[in-house]
Design an enzyme around this catalytic site. Structure first.
Site, PDB file in Angstrom:
ATOM      1  N   ASP A  39      -5.530  -4.057   1.233  1.00 45.09           N
ATOM      2  CA  ASP A  39      -6.622  -4.078   0.261  1.00 45.09           C
ATOM      3  C   ASP A  39      -7.538  -2.867   0.448  1.00 45.09           C
ATOM      4  OD1 ASP A  39      -5.637  -6.562  -0.568  1.00 45.09           O
ATOM      5  OD2 ASP A  39      -7.041  -7.678   0.695  1.00 45.09           O
ATOM      6  N   ASP A  64      -4.915 -12.417   4.381  1.00 45.81           N
ATOM      7  CA  ASP A  64      -6.181 -11.694   4.490  1.00 45.81           C
ATOM      8  C   ASP A  64      -6.858 -12.127   5.782  1.00 45.81           C
ATOM      9  OD1 ASP A  64      -5.978 -10.317   2.032  1.00 45.81           O
ATOM     10  OD2 ASP A  64      -6.772 -12.037   0.948  1.00 45.81           O
TER      11      ASP A  64
END
Length: 173
Positions: A149, A127
């Site tokens: 995401d 991330d």
């Protein structure tokens, strides 16, 4: 044109497959750039705007850092659940009756596969996007996320929109 399992490769299904592939490519390209070109691991956080930074977070869990575990057994179980979900979503996508639902499912599938590749390659999901805002001298941070995401959230939002306001879609498997 007949596809695997007797499903016809209709224009909406092609669009859904394109959405999945484009999401997967964008997700993996952004992570490869971040890790190997920008070298964020050594460089550290990069401020892009007053409310957006590039950072490096490795998430061994699921959404929002839940169920974090770096054990090989936990990672294998998460991958098995993810593989089953992708297969179910692909069947749903092949049966979908609307463009929006089909593309939305493609976004979710591409995002799930992208994060799955991270889990296999790095042992955790990479991330890197961090949104934050300062209000009254206090900084509020959102969860760190990635392209996959974002595609998954957009896909779920589009499915919700389609289910409430669109033409009735095929039932999920």
């Amino acid at each position: 044109m007949e596809g695997a399992g007797g499903y016809c490769l209709t224009p909406p299904l092609r669009a859904g497959l394109f959405a999945a592939i484009a999401t997967l490519i964008a997700d993996q390209a952004s992570k490869l750039w971040l890790l190997h070109i920008l070298d964020i691991a050594h460089r550290g956080a990069v401020r892009v705007t007053p409310f957006f930074d590039l950072v490096l977070e490795r998430n061994p869990g699921i959404s929002f850092g839940l169920l974090q575990s770096e054990s090989p057994v936990a990672q294998i179980l998460l991958m098995a659940v993810k593989a089953a979900a992708v297969i179910a979503l692909a069947v749903w996508m092949a049966r979908s009756r609307t463009w929006l639902a089909t593309i939305a499912l493609g976004l979710i599938i591409g995002g799930a596969i992208g994060n799955g590749i991270d889990r296999l390659a790095y042992g955790a999901v990479v991330d890197f996007a961090l949104l934050h805002i300062e209000i009254g001298g206090k900084v509020y941070y959102w969860y760190v996320f990635n392209v996959a995401d974002t595609a998954i959230v957009a896909g779920v939002a589009a499915l919700l929109y389609d289910s409430f306001l669109g033409v009735p879609a095929a039932k999920a498997p």
